[in-house]
Scaffold this motif. Structure first.
Motif, PDB file in Angstrom:
ATOM      1  N   UNK A 129     -11.168  17.646  31.523  1.00 26.03           N
ATOM      2  CA  UNK A 129     -10.499  16.835  30.555  1.00 26.03           C
ATOM      3  C   UNK A 129     -10.948  17.242  29.157  1.00 26.03           C
ATOM      4  N   UNK A 130     -10.590  18.430  28.748  1.00 24.34           N
ATOM      5  CA  UNK A 130     -10.919  18.876  27.414  1.00 24.34           C
ATOM      6  C   UNK A 130     -12.161  19.751  27.366  1.00 24.34           C
ATOM      7  N   UNK A 131     -13.036  19.679  28.359  1.00 24.18           N
ATOM      8  CA  UNK A 131     -14.237  20.493  28.381  1.00 24.18           C
ATOM      9  C   UNK A 131     -14.038  21.635  29.352  1.00 24.18           C
ATOM     10  N   UNK A 132     -14.346  22.842  28.911  1.00 34.39           N
ATOM     11  CA  UNK A 132     -14.309  23.945  29.846  1.00 34.39           C
ATOM     12  C   UNK A 132     -15.742  24.257  30.283  1.00 34.39           C
ATOM     13  N   UNK A 133     -15.895  25.229  31.154  1.00 29.85           N
ATOM     14  CA  UNK A 133     -17.209  25.529  31.702  1.00 29.85           C
ATOM     15  C   UNK A 133     -18.176  26.035  30.646  1.00 29.85           C
ATOM     16  N   UNK A 134     -17.696  26.711  29.601  1.00 20.92           N
ATOM     17  CA  UNK A 134     -18.583  27.164  28.534  1.00 20.92           C
ATOM     18  C   UNK A 134     -19.173  25.994  27.770  1.00 20.92           C
ATOM     19  N   UNK A 135     -18.374  24.956  27.535  1.00 20.31           N
ATOM     20  CA  UNK A 135     -18.879  23.763  26.860  1.00 20.31           C
ATOM     21  C   UNK A 135     -19.935  23.066  27.724  1.00 20.31           C
ATOM     22  N   UNK A 136     -19.697  23.005  29.034  1.00 21.51           N
ATOM     23  CA  UNK A 136     -20.669  22.389  29.939  1.00 21.51           C
ATOM     24  C   UNK A 136     -21.963  23.193  29.950  1.00 21.51           C
TER      25      UNK A 136
ATOM     26  N   UNK B 276       3.366  15.760  32.599  1.00 19.42           N
ATOM     27  CA  UNK B 276       3.243  15.708  31.135  1.00 19.42           C
ATOM     28  C   UNK B 276       1.864  15.197  30.737  1.00 19.42           C
ATOM     29  N   UNK B 277       1.413  14.137  31.384  1.00 20.20           N
ATOM     30  CA  UNK B 277       0.098  13.569  31.063  1.00 20.20           C
ATOM     31  C   UNK B 277      -1.013  14.566  31.381  1.00 20.20           C
ATOM     32  N   UNK B 278      -0.945  15.204  32.543  1.00 19.66           N
ATOM     33  CA  UNK B 278      -1.985  16.169  32.911  1.00 19.66           C
ATOM     34  C   UNK B 278      -1.969  17.390  32.001  1.00 19.66           C
ATOM     35  N   UNK B 279      -0.792  17.806  31.564  1.00 22.42           N
ATOM     36  CA  UNK B 279      -0.726  18.915  30.612  1.00 22.42           C
ATOM     37  C   UNK B 279      -1.392  18.518  29.301  1.00 22.42           C
ATOM     38  N   UNK B 280      -1.149  17.305  28.854  1.00 19.87           N
ATOM     39  CA  UNK B 280      -1.761  16.830  27.615  1.00 19.87           C
ATOM     40  C   UNK B 280      -3.276  16.720  27.763  1.00 19.87           C
ATOM     41  N   UNK B 281      -3.734  16.210  28.910  1.00 19.65           N
ATOM     42  CA  UNK B 281      -5.166  16.039  29.133  1.00 19.65           C
ATOM     43  C   UNK B 281      -5.873  17.390  29.269  1.00 19.65           C
ATOM     44  N   UNK B 282      -5.238  18.335  29.957  1.00 20.62           N
ATOM     45  CA  UNK B 282      -5.901  19.598  30.269  1.00 20.62           C
ATOM     46  C   UNK B 282      -5.869  20.623  29.146  1.00 20.62           C
ATOM     47  N   UNK B 283      -5.045  20.413  28.146  1.00 18.35           N
ATOM     48  CA  UNK B 283      -5.035  21.355  27.036  1.00 18.35           C
ATOM     49  C   UNK B 283      -5.808  20.766  25.875  1.00 18.35           C
ATOM     50  N   UNK B 284      -6.630  21.582  25.287  1.00 21.92           N
ATOM     51  CA  UNK B 284      -7.448  21.153  24.162  1.00 21.92           C
ATOM     52  C   UNK B 284      -7.291  22.183  23.060  1.00 21.92           C
ATOM     53  N   UNK B 285      -6.497  21.854  22.063  1.00 20.39           N
ATOM     54  CA  UNK B 285      -6.271  22.805  20.981  1.00 20.39           C
ATOM     55  C   UNK B 285      -7.285  22.638  19.857  1.00 20.39           C
ATOM     56  N   UNK B 286      -8.036  21.542  19.859  1.00 21.85           N
ATOM     57  CA  UNK B 286      -9.042  21.308  18.829  1.00 21.85           C
ATOM     58  C   UNK B 286     -10.386  21.810  19.331  1.00 21.85           C
TER      59      UNK B 286
END
Length: 185
Positions: free
Chosen positions: A1-8, A151-161
């Motif tokens: 949900x916005x965090x990828x493995x590099x952030x973790x 639509x909701x999952x696309x919004x949750x899974x993409x993080x442009x910021x």
């Protein structure tokens, strides 16, 4: 949900290099994730037990039986994934809180990332089960729910910021006046 493995990985590395007095927040975050995974796993198990009992008592329509079996499969998959998520989060909590240890950061990273991955899979199984539940109201309800869910999952899974890169206070103030101007901006 916005965090990828590099952030973790970056988060775990900062925690493992921090003083032991600063680790409390990380442990409470992991404990909260463990509690949430345990709660959702118990809900999934309860719902699968109810569906199993319902399925065992009815033998009328074969199409309804297939739908119940699909729902049962989704809830059991969600249960399995959420239990694995809780297991990995408990393991990461244990590794972080072990006193006077030289546990490699990679091991803790792997536990946190696996816990997050199983969490995500468990939630996906619950989302899919919700769509299947709406089949009882007809194909239109299921189709509309599926489109909204995508639509909701696309919004949750993409993080442009991009996420803010944390720098400890010592690093900010060690630059002198240049560091002061960076902090003020």
């Amino acid at each position: 949900m916005g965090f990828d493995n590099n952030d973790k990985r970056a988060w775990v590395e900062r925690i493992m290099q921090a003083d032991k007095k600063d680790v409390g927040i990380a442990l409470s975050v992991i404990a909260s994730n463990t509690s949430a995974a345990t709660f959702l796993a118990s809900v999934s198990l309860t719902l699968s037990s109810l569906i199993g009992a319902w399925l065992g008592n009815s033998s009328d329509n074969i199409f309804q039986s297939e739908l119940y079996i699909s729902l049962l499969t989704c809830f059991l998959l969600a249960f399995s994934c959420l239990v694995q998520s809780a297991r990995h989060f408990v393991h990461a909590n244990y590794l972080i809180s072990t006193p006077d240890s030289d546990i490699p950061v990679k091991i803790v990273e792997a536990a946190v990332i696996r816990g997050g991955d199983f969490w995500s899979l468990g939630l996906r199984a619950l989302y899919f089960a919700l769509d299947l539940l709406l089949w009882f109201f007809g194909p239109i309800a299921m189709f509309v729910s599926s489109v909204i869910m995508v639509i909701i999952l696309h919004y949750i899974d993409t993080n442009s910021t991009p996420l803010h890169r944390y720098r400890p206070p010592e690093a900010r103030w060690s630059k002198g006046l240049e560091g002061l101007s960076e902090v003020a901006v």
